[in-house]
Design a protein around this motif. Sequence first.
Motif, PDB file in Angstrom:
ATOM      1  N   GLY A   1      -0.091  -1.485   7.892  1.00 52.46           N
ATOM      2  CA  GLY A   1       0.280  -2.808   8.388  1.00 52.46           C
ATOM      3  C   GLY A   1       1.547  -2.771   9.219  1.00 52.46           C
ATOM      4  O   GLY A   1       1.735  -3.596  10.116  1.00 52.46           O
ATOM      5  N   LEU A   2       2.424  -1.801   8.949  1.00 51.90           N
ATOM      6  CA  LEU A   2       3.617  -1.625   9.781  1.00 51.90           C
ATOM      7  C   LEU A   2       3.277  -0.884  11.060  1.00 51.90           C
ATOM      8  O   LEU A   2       3.652  -1.318  12.160  1.00 51.90           O
ATOM      9  N   THR A   3       2.542   0.224  10.947  1.00 47.43           N
ATOM     10  CA  THR A   3       2.306   1.058  12.132  1.00 47.43           C
ATOM     11  C   THR A   3       1.301   0.441  13.098  1.00 47.43           C
ATOM     12  O   THR A   3       1.214   0.865  14.245  1.00 47.43           O
ATOM     13  N   LYS A   4       0.543  -0.554  12.658  1.00 46.85           N
ATOM     14  CA  LYS A   4      -0.302  -1.300  13.588  1.00 46.85           C
ATOM     15  C   LYS A   4       0.536  -2.151  14.543  1.00 46.85           C
ATOM     16  O   LYS A   4       0.107  -2.465  15.653  1.00 46.85           O
ATOM     17  N   GLU A   5       1.726  -2.543  14.092  1.00 48.91           N
ATOM     18  CA  GLU A   5       2.558  -3.464  14.865  1.00 48.91           C
ATOM     19  C   GLU A   5       3.805  -2.821  15.449  1.00 48.91           C
ATOM     20  O   GLU A   5       4.464  -3.408  16.315  1.00 48.91           O
ATOM     21  N   LEU A   6       4.159  -1.633  14.980  1.00 46.81           N
ATOM     22  CA  LEU A   6       5.413  -1.003  15.380  1.00 46.81           C
ATOM     23  C   LEU A   6       5.148   0.467  15.710  1.00 46.81           C
ATOM     24  O   LEU A   6       4.569   1.189  14.900  1.00 46.81           O
ATOM     25  N   THR A   7       5.578   0.899  16.874  1.00 46.51           N
ATOM     26  CA  THR A   7       5.411   2.295  17.273  1.00 46.51           C
ATOM     27  C   THR A   7       6.460   3.171  16.588  1.00 46.51           C
ATOM     28  O   THR A   7       7.404   2.675  15.967  1.00 46.51           O
ATOM     29  N   ASP A   8       6.303   4.481  16.737  1.00 43.91           N
ATOM     30  CA  ASP A   8       7.312   5.409  16.218  1.00 43.91           C
ATOM     31  C   ASP A   8       8.663   5.123  16.859  1.00 43.91           C
ATOM     32  O   ASP A   8       9.704   5.209  16.193  1.00 43.91           O
ATOM     33  N   PHE A   9       8.649   4.781  18.140  1.00 43.94           N
ATOM     34  CA  PHE A   9       9.894   4.434  18.834  1.00 43.94           C
ATOM     35  C   PHE A   9      10.529   3.201  18.204  1.00 43.94           C
ATOM     36  O   PHE A   9      11.750   3.129  18.043  1.00 43.94           O
ATOM     37  N   GLY A  10       9.694   2.215  17.839  1.00 40.41           N
ATOM     38  CA  GLY A  10      10.216   1.009  17.201  1.00 40.41           C
ATOM     39  C   GLY A  10      10.832   1.307  15.847  1.00 40.41           C
ATOM     40  O   GLY A  10      11.892   0.766  15.494  1.00 40.41           O
ATOM     41  N   ILE A  11      10.181   2.177  15.075  1.00 44.24           N
ATOM     42  CA  ILE A  11      10.749   2.576  13.785  1.00 44.24           C
ATOM     43  C   ILE A  11      12.097   3.244  13.989  1.00 44.24           C
ATOM     44  O   ILE A  11      13.081   2.945  13.289  1.00 44.24           O
TER      45      ILE A  11
ATOM     46  N   ILE B   1      -2.892  10.491   0.752  1.00 44.63           N
ATOM     47  CA  ILE B   1      -4.341  10.295   0.763  1.00 44.63           C
ATOM     48  C   ILE B   1      -4.591   9.051   1.610  1.00 44.63           C
ATOM     49  O   ILE B   1      -4.120   7.965   1.274  1.00 44.63           O
ATOM     50  N   GLY B   2      -5.308   9.184   2.718  1.00 41.52           N
ATOM     51  CA  GLY B   2      -5.588   8.024   3.561  1.00 41.52           C
ATOM     52  C   GLY B   2      -4.696   7.945   4.775  1.00 41.52           C
ATOM     53  O   GLY B   2      -4.215   8.956   5.292  1.00 41.52           O
ATOM     54  N   ASP B   3      -4.434   6.715   5.253  1.00 40.41           N
ATOM     55  CA  ASP B   3      -3.716   6.548   6.514  1.00 40.41           C
ATOM     56  C   ASP B   3      -2.402   5.779   6.387  1.00 40.41           C
ATOM     57  O   ASP B   3      -1.842   5.347   7.406  1.00 40.41           O
ATOM     58  N   SER B   4      -1.902   5.586   5.168  1.00 38.05           N
ATOM     59  CA  SER B   4      -0.507   5.166   5.050  1.00 38.05           C
ATOM     60  C   SER B   4       0.347   6.391   5.388  1.00 38.05           C
ATOM     61  O   SER B   4      -0.143   7.519   5.364  1.00 38.05           O
ATOM     62  N   ARG B   5       1.628   6.189   5.698  1.00 39.63           N
ATOM     63  CA  ARG B   5       2.389   7.291   6.284  1.00 39.63           C
ATOM     64  C   ARG B   5       3.786   7.452   5.697  1.00 39.63           C
ATOM     65  O   ARG B   5       4.378   6.485   5.198  1.00 39.63           O
ATOM     66  N   VAL B   6       4.288   8.700   5.810  1.00 41.85           N
ATOM     67  CA  VAL B   6       5.693   9.006   5.560  1.00 41.85           C
ATOM     68  C   VAL B   6       6.290   9.504   6.876  1.00 41.85           C
ATOM     69  O   VAL B   6       5.750  10.432   7.494  1.00 41.85           O
ATOM     70  N   TYR B   7       7.380   8.867   7.288  1.00 38.98           N
ATOM     71  CA  TYR B   7       8.146   9.304   8.460  1.00 38.98           C
ATOM     72  C   TYR B   7       9.488   9.849   7.993  1.00 38.98           C
ATOM     73  O   TYR B   7      10.031   9.419   6.967  1.00 38.98           O
ATOM     74  N   LEU B   8      10.029  10.768   8.781  1.00 36.69           N
ATOM     75  CA  LEU B   8      11.345  11.328   8.508  1.00 36.69           C
ATOM     76  C   LEU B   8      12.210  11.220   9.754  1.00 36.69           C
ATOM     77  O   LEU B   8      11.806  11.672  10.828  1.00 36.69           O
ATOM     78  N   LEU B   9      13.379  10.591   9.588  1.00 41.67           N
ATOM     79  CA  LEU B   9      14.391  10.584  10.649  1.00 41.67           C
ATOM     80  C   LEU B   9      15.377  11.703  10.340  1.00 41.67           C
ATOM     81  O   LEU B   9      16.084  11.664   9.333  1.00 41.67           O
ATOM     82  N   ARG B  10      15.432  12.710  11.227  1.00 47.89           N
ATOM     83  CA  ARG B  10      16.348  13.837  11.073  1.00 47.89           C
ATOM     84  C   ARG B  10      16.879  14.221  12.450  1.00 47.89           C
ATOM     85  O   ARG B  10      16.107  14.367  13.395  1.00 47.89           O
ATOM     86  N   ASP B  11      18.190  14.376  12.554  1.00 51.43           N
ATOM     87  CA  ASP B  11      18.814  14.741  13.836  1.00 51.43           C
ATOM     88  C   ASP B  11      18.399  13.787  14.947  1.00 51.43           C
ATOM     89  O   ASP B  11      18.121  14.187  16.084  1.00 51.43           O
ATOM     90  N   ASP B  12      18.324  12.506  14.605  1.00 50.52           N
ATOM     91  CA  ASP B  12      18.021  11.429  15.549  1.00 50.52           C
ATOM     92  C   ASP B  12      16.596  11.487  16.096  1.00 50.52           C
ATOM     93  O   ASP B  12      16.290  10.866  17.109  1.00 50.52           O
ATOM     94  N   ASP B  13      15.710  12.218  15.448  1.00 52.98           N
ATOM     95  CA  ASP B  13      14.302  12.259  15.828  1.00 52.98           C
ATOM     96  C   ASP B  13      13.456  11.739  14.668  1.00 52.98           C
ATOM     97  O   ASP B  13      13.683  12.113  13.518  1.00 52.98           O
TER      98      ASP B  13
END
Length: 272
Positions: free
Chosen positions: A205-215, A128-140
Amino acid sequence: MPEISSGDRVIELPDATLSLRWAATTHTGRRREVNQDAVLASFPLFAVADGMGGHIGGEIASASTVDRLRAVVETGPVSAKTIEKALGRAVKDIASHPETTDDGTGTTLTGVYLDPTTDPATWVTLNIGDSRVYLLRDDDVVQVTTDHSVVQELVASGRLSPEEAENHPYGNVITRAVGPSESVTPDYVRLDIVDGDRFVVCSDGLTKELTDFGIHHFLSQHDDPAGAVGAMLDAALENGGRDNITIIVVNVSLRESAAGATADVDSSTASA
Protein backbone atom coordinates in the motif's frame (compact mmCIF):
# COMPACT_ATOMS: atom_id res chain seq x y z
CA MET A 1 -5.05 10.08 11.73
CA PRO A 2 -4.04 6.66 13.05
CA GLU A 3 -1.83 6.16 16.05
CA ILE A 4 1.91 6.03 15.48
CA SER A 5 3.54 3.72 18.00
CA SER A 6 7.19 4.24 18.86
CA GLY A 7 9.86 2.55 20.92
CA ASP A 8 13.56 2.34 21.66
CA ARG A 9 16.04 -0.19 22.95
CA VAL A 10 19.73 -0.26 23.90
CA ILE A 11 21.62 -3.55 23.55
CA GLU A 12 25.15 -4.16 24.80
CA LEU A 13 27.00 -6.33 22.28
CA PRO A 14 30.44 -7.83 23.02
CA ASP A 15 32.30 -4.95 21.41
CA ALA A 16 29.70 -2.25 20.84
CA THR A 17 26.54 -0.58 22.08
CA LEU A 18 23.57 -0.85 19.71
CA SER A 19 20.81 1.76 20.07
CA LEU A 20 17.54 1.37 18.18
CA ARG A 21 14.62 3.75 17.71
CA TRP A 22 11.53 2.82 15.75
CA ALA A 23 8.01 3.88 14.85
CA ALA A 24 5.11 2.06 13.18
CA THR A 25 1.61 2.71 11.90
CA THR A 26 -1.12 1.08 9.83
CA HIS A 27 -3.98 2.73 7.94
CA THR A 28 -6.99 1.44 5.99
CA GLY A 29 -6.32 3.85 3.11
CA ARG A 30 -8.88 5.84 1.15
CA ARG A 31 -10.56 3.11 -0.89
CA ARG A 32 -10.75 0.00 1.30
CA GLU A 33 -13.41 -0.60 3.92
CA VAL A 34 -11.34 -3.00 6.03
CA ASN A 35 -7.67 -2.92 7.02
CA GLN A 36 -6.27 -6.38 6.23
CA ASP A 37 -2.71 -5.37 7.21
CA ALA A 38 -1.17 -6.29 10.56
CA VAL A 39 2.01 -4.93 12.11
CA LEU A 40 4.49 -6.09 14.75
CA ALA A 41 7.14 -3.64 15.99
CA SER A 42 8.58 -5.25 19.10
CA PHE A 43 12.32 -5.79 19.59
CA PRO A 44 13.97 -7.83 18.15
CA LEU A 45 11.42 -8.37 15.34
CA PHE A 46 9.83 -5.76 13.08
CA ALA A 47 7.31 -7.26 10.65
CA VAL A 48 4.38 -6.44 8.38
CA ALA A 49 1.69 -8.83 7.09
CA ASP A 50 -0.66 -7.89 4.24
CA GLY A 51 -3.72 -10.13 4.17
CA MET A 52 -5.77 -11.12 1.15
CA GLY A 53 -9.03 -12.95 0.72
CA GLY A 54 -12.74 -12.33 0.47
CA HIS A 55 -14.89 -11.06 3.33
CA ILE A 56 -12.52 -10.92 6.35
CA GLY A 57 -10.28 -13.80 5.32
CA GLY A 58 -7.25 -11.60 4.70
CA GLU A 59 -7.66 -9.82 8.00
CA ILE A 60 -7.77 -13.15 9.84
CA ALA A 61 -4.71 -14.46 7.97
CA SER A 62 -2.52 -11.43 8.70
CA ALA A 63 -3.66 -11.14 12.33
CA SER A 64 -3.08 -14.87 12.95
CA THR A 65 0.42 -14.66 11.51
CA VAL A 66 1.39 -11.60 13.53
CA ASP A 67 -0.12 -13.06 16.72
CA ARG A 68 1.99 -16.20 16.34
CA LEU A 69 5.12 -14.12 15.73
CA ARG A 70 4.35 -11.91 18.73
CA ALA A 71 4.33 -15.04 20.89
CA VAL A 72 7.82 -15.86 19.61
CA VAL A 73 9.04 -12.38 20.57
CA GLU A 74 7.54 -12.74 24.04
CA THR A 75 9.02 -16.18 24.73
CA GLY A 76 12.18 -16.02 22.58
CA PRO A 77 14.45 -16.63 20.93
CA VAL A 78 13.65 -15.12 17.53
CA SER A 79 15.35 -17.20 14.84
CA ALA A 80 14.59 -18.74 11.46
CA LYS A 81 13.61 -21.94 13.24
CA THR A 82 11.17 -20.32 15.68
CA ILE A 83 9.73 -18.09 12.96
CA GLU A 84 9.02 -21.06 10.71
CA LYS A 85 7.38 -22.95 13.58
CA ALA A 86 5.19 -19.91 14.23
CA LEU A 87 4.22 -19.75 10.55
CA GLY A 88 3.27 -23.42 10.68
CA ARG A 89 0.95 -22.69 13.61
CA ALA A 90 -0.48 -19.67 11.76
CA VAL A 91 -1.27 -21.86 8.74
CA LYS A 92 -3.27 -24.18 11.02
CA ASP A 93 -5.01 -21.19 12.61
CA ILE A 94 -6.04 -19.87 9.21
CA ALA A 95 -7.22 -23.26 7.95
CA SER A 96 -9.32 -23.91 11.06
CA HIS A 97 -11.03 -20.54 11.17
CA PRO A 98 -14.69 -20.74 10.08
CA GLU A 99 -14.50 -17.50 8.09
CA THR A 100 -11.53 -18.35 5.91
CA THR A 101 -11.46 -20.40 2.74
CA ASP A 102 -8.76 -22.07 0.67
CA ASP A 103 -9.59 -19.86 -2.29
CA GLY A 104 -7.32 -16.81 -2.22
CA THR A 105 -7.03 -16.44 1.55
CA GLY A 106 -3.56 -15.76 2.89
CA THR A 107 -1.07 -13.08 3.81
CA THR A 108 2.31 -11.74 2.85
CA LEU A 109 4.96 -11.43 5.53
CA THR A 110 8.10 -9.36 5.56
CA GLY A 111 10.37 -8.02 8.26
CA VAL A 112 13.77 -7.78 9.89
CA TYR A 113 15.11 -9.10 13.19
CA LEU A 114 18.32 -8.85 15.18
CA ASP A 115 20.35 -12.04 15.49
CA PRO A 116 22.82 -11.68 18.40
CA THR A 117 24.02 -15.29 18.14
CA THR A 118 26.45 -14.62 15.28
CA ASP A 119 29.88 -13.07 15.80
CA PRO A 120 29.46 -10.23 15.21
CA ALA A 121 25.68 -9.84 15.58
CA THR A 122 23.71 -9.31 12.36
CA TRP A 123 20.33 -8.31 11.00
CA VAL A 124 18.23 -10.87 9.13
CA THR A 125 15.42 -9.94 6.76
CA LEU A 126 12.61 -12.37 5.96
CA ASN A 127 10.09 -12.26 3.17
CA ILE A 128 7.08 -14.08 1.72
CA GLY A 129 5.06 -12.19 -0.91
CA ASP A 130 5.36 -8.60 -2.09
CA SER A 131 5.61 -6.54 1.08
CA ARG A 132 9.12 -5.11 1.31
CA VAL A 133 12.13 -4.23 3.44
CA TYR A 134 14.20 -1.23 2.34
CA LEU A 135 17.56 -0.18 3.73
CA LEU A 136 18.93 3.36 3.74
CA ARG A 137 22.74 3.15 3.95
CA ASP A 138 25.29 5.77 2.88
CA ASP A 139 22.44 7.92 1.55
CA ASP A 140 21.25 5.19 -0.83
CA VAL A 141 17.92 3.36 -0.53
CA VAL A 142 18.01 -0.30 -1.55
CA GLN A 143 15.18 -2.83 -1.64
CA VAL A 144 16.60 -5.75 0.33
CA THR A 145 13.77 -8.24 -0.20
CA THR A 146 12.69 -9.67 -3.56
CA ASP A 147 8.98 -9.71 -4.39
CA HIS A 148 7.30 -13.07 -4.89
CA SER A 149 5.02 -11.91 -7.68
CA VAL A 150 4.19 -12.62 -11.31
CA VAL A 151 5.49 -9.19 -12.29
CA GLN A 152 8.82 -9.72 -10.53
CA GLU A 153 9.26 -13.05 -12.32
CA LEU A 154 8.65 -11.30 -15.64
CA VAL A 155 11.19 -8.62 -14.78
CA ALA A 156 13.76 -11.22 -13.66
CA SER A 157 13.34 -13.12 -16.93
CA GLY A 158 13.81 -9.94 -18.97
CA ARG A 159 10.29 -10.04 -20.39
CA LEU A 160 9.26 -6.85 -18.61
CA SER A 161 11.12 -3.67 -17.75
CA PRO A 162 10.94 -2.17 -14.24
CA GLU A 163 9.10 0.80 -15.72
CA GLU A 164 6.52 -1.45 -17.39
CA ALA A 165 6.12 -3.39 -14.16
CA GLU A 166 4.89 -0.35 -12.25
CA ASN A 167 1.48 -0.35 -13.96
CA HIS A 168 1.17 -3.96 -15.05
CA PRO A 169 -2.35 -5.45 -14.72
CA TYR A 170 -0.94 -8.44 -12.80
CA GLY A 171 0.79 -6.18 -10.29
CA ASN A 172 -1.22 -7.61 -7.39
CA VAL A 173 -0.74 -11.29 -8.22
CA ILE A 174 1.73 -12.86 -5.80
CA THR A 175 3.30 -16.30 -6.13
CA ARG A 176 3.97 -17.10 -2.45
CA ALA A 177 1.94 -16.43 0.68
CA VAL A 178 1.19 -17.72 4.17
CA GLY A 179 -2.13 -19.45 3.56
CA PRO A 180 -4.48 -22.11 4.88
CA SER A 181 -3.18 -24.95 2.70
CA GLU A 182 0.55 -25.31 3.32
CA SER A 183 3.46 -23.82 5.20
CA VAL A 184 5.86 -21.56 3.33
CA THR A 185 9.50 -20.90 4.18
CA PRO A 186 10.59 -17.25 3.97
CA ASP A 187 13.55 -16.00 2.00
CA TYR A 188 16.27 -14.70 4.34
CA VAL A 189 19.00 -12.12 3.79
CA ARG A 190 21.69 -11.51 6.43
CA LEU A 191 23.05 -7.97 6.83
CA ASP A 192 25.88 -6.40 8.83
CA ILE A 193 24.95 -3.92 11.55
CA VAL A 194 26.16 -0.50 10.41
CA ASP A 195 25.90 2.78 12.29
CA GLY A 196 23.36 5.14 10.71
CA ASP A 197 21.37 2.48 8.88
CA ARG A 198 17.61 2.96 8.62
CA PHE A 199 15.12 0.22 7.73
CA VAL A 200 11.68 0.69 6.18
CA VAL A 201 9.35 -2.31 6.44
CA CYS A 202 6.10 -1.78 4.54
CA SER A 203 3.12 -3.30 2.78
CA ASP A 204 2.57 -2.63 -0.93
CA GLY A 205 0.00 0.00 0.00
CA LEU A 206 2.98 2.31 0.49
CA THR A 207 4.97 1.28 -2.58
CA LYS A 208 1.93 1.60 -4.84
CA GLU A 209 1.85 5.31 -3.99
CA LEU A 210 5.49 6.16 -3.24
CA THR A 211 8.59 5.42 -5.32
CA ASP A 212 11.97 4.45 -3.90
CA PHE A 213 13.00 8.06 -4.49
CA GLY A 214 10.00 9.22 -2.44
CA ILE A 215 10.95 6.90 0.42
CA HIS A 216 14.50 8.27 0.32
CA HIS A 217 13.16 11.84 0.30
CA PHE A 218 11.04 11.46 3.42
CA LEU A 219 13.75 9.60 5.32
CA SER A 220 16.15 12.42 4.46
CA GLN A 221 13.66 15.03 5.61
CA HIS A 222 12.84 13.34 8.92
CA ASP A 223 15.53 11.93 11.22
CA ASP A 224 12.92 10.88 13.79
CA PRO A 225 11.27 7.54 12.89
CA ALA A 226 7.78 8.78 13.84
CA GLY A 227 8.21 11.86 11.67
CA ALA A 228 9.31 9.74 8.70
CA VAL A 229 6.42 7.29 9.17
CA GLY A 230 3.88 10.10 9.40
CA ALA A 231 5.23 11.93 6.35
CA MET A 232 5.27 8.79 4.19
CA LEU A 233 1.74 7.89 5.26
CA ASP A 234 0.48 11.39 4.45
CA ALA A 235 2.11 11.26 1.01
CA ALA A 236 0.71 7.81 0.25
CA LEU A 237 -2.81 8.94 1.18
CA GLU A 238 -2.44 12.13 -0.84
CA ASN A 239 -1.31 10.10 -3.86
CA GLY A 240 -4.47 8.00 -3.74
CA GLY A 241 -4.30 5.60 -0.80
CA ARG A 242 -5.64 2.78 -2.98
CA ASP A 243 -4.74 0.03 -0.52
CA ASN A 244 -4.11 -0.51 3.18
CA ILE A 245 -0.85 1.16 4.20
CA THR A 246 1.52 -0.13 6.89
CA ILE A 247 4.96 1.32 7.63
CA ILE A 248 7.75 0.66 10.13
CA VAL A 249 10.93 2.77 10.30
CA VAL A 250 13.88 1.58 12.41
CA ASN A 251 16.92 3.79 13.12
CA VAL A 252 20.23 2.10 13.98
CA SER A 253 23.04 3.63 16.03
CA LEU A 254 26.19 1.60 16.74
CA ARG A 255 28.99 2.77 19.05
CA GLU A 256 32.16 0.89 19.91
CA SER A 257 32.37 -0.06 23.56
CA ALA A 258 34.57 -2.01 25.95
CA ALA A 259 31.72 -4.24 27.14
CA GLY A 260 32.81 -7.85 27.45
CA ALA A 261 29.47 -9.64 27.41
CA THR A 262 26.10 -9.41 25.75
CA ALA A 263 23.52 -7.83 28.01
CA ASP A 264 20.18 -6.30 27.20
CA VAL A 265 19.89 -3.05 29.14
CA ASP A 266 17.30 -0.34 29.57
CA SER A 267 14.35 -0.23 27.21
CA SER A 268 11.23 1.84 26.88
CA THR A 269 8.23 2.07 24.63
CA ALA A 270 5.74 4.85 24.14
CA SER A 271 2.90 5.81 21.87
CA ALA A 272 2.38 9.14 20.22
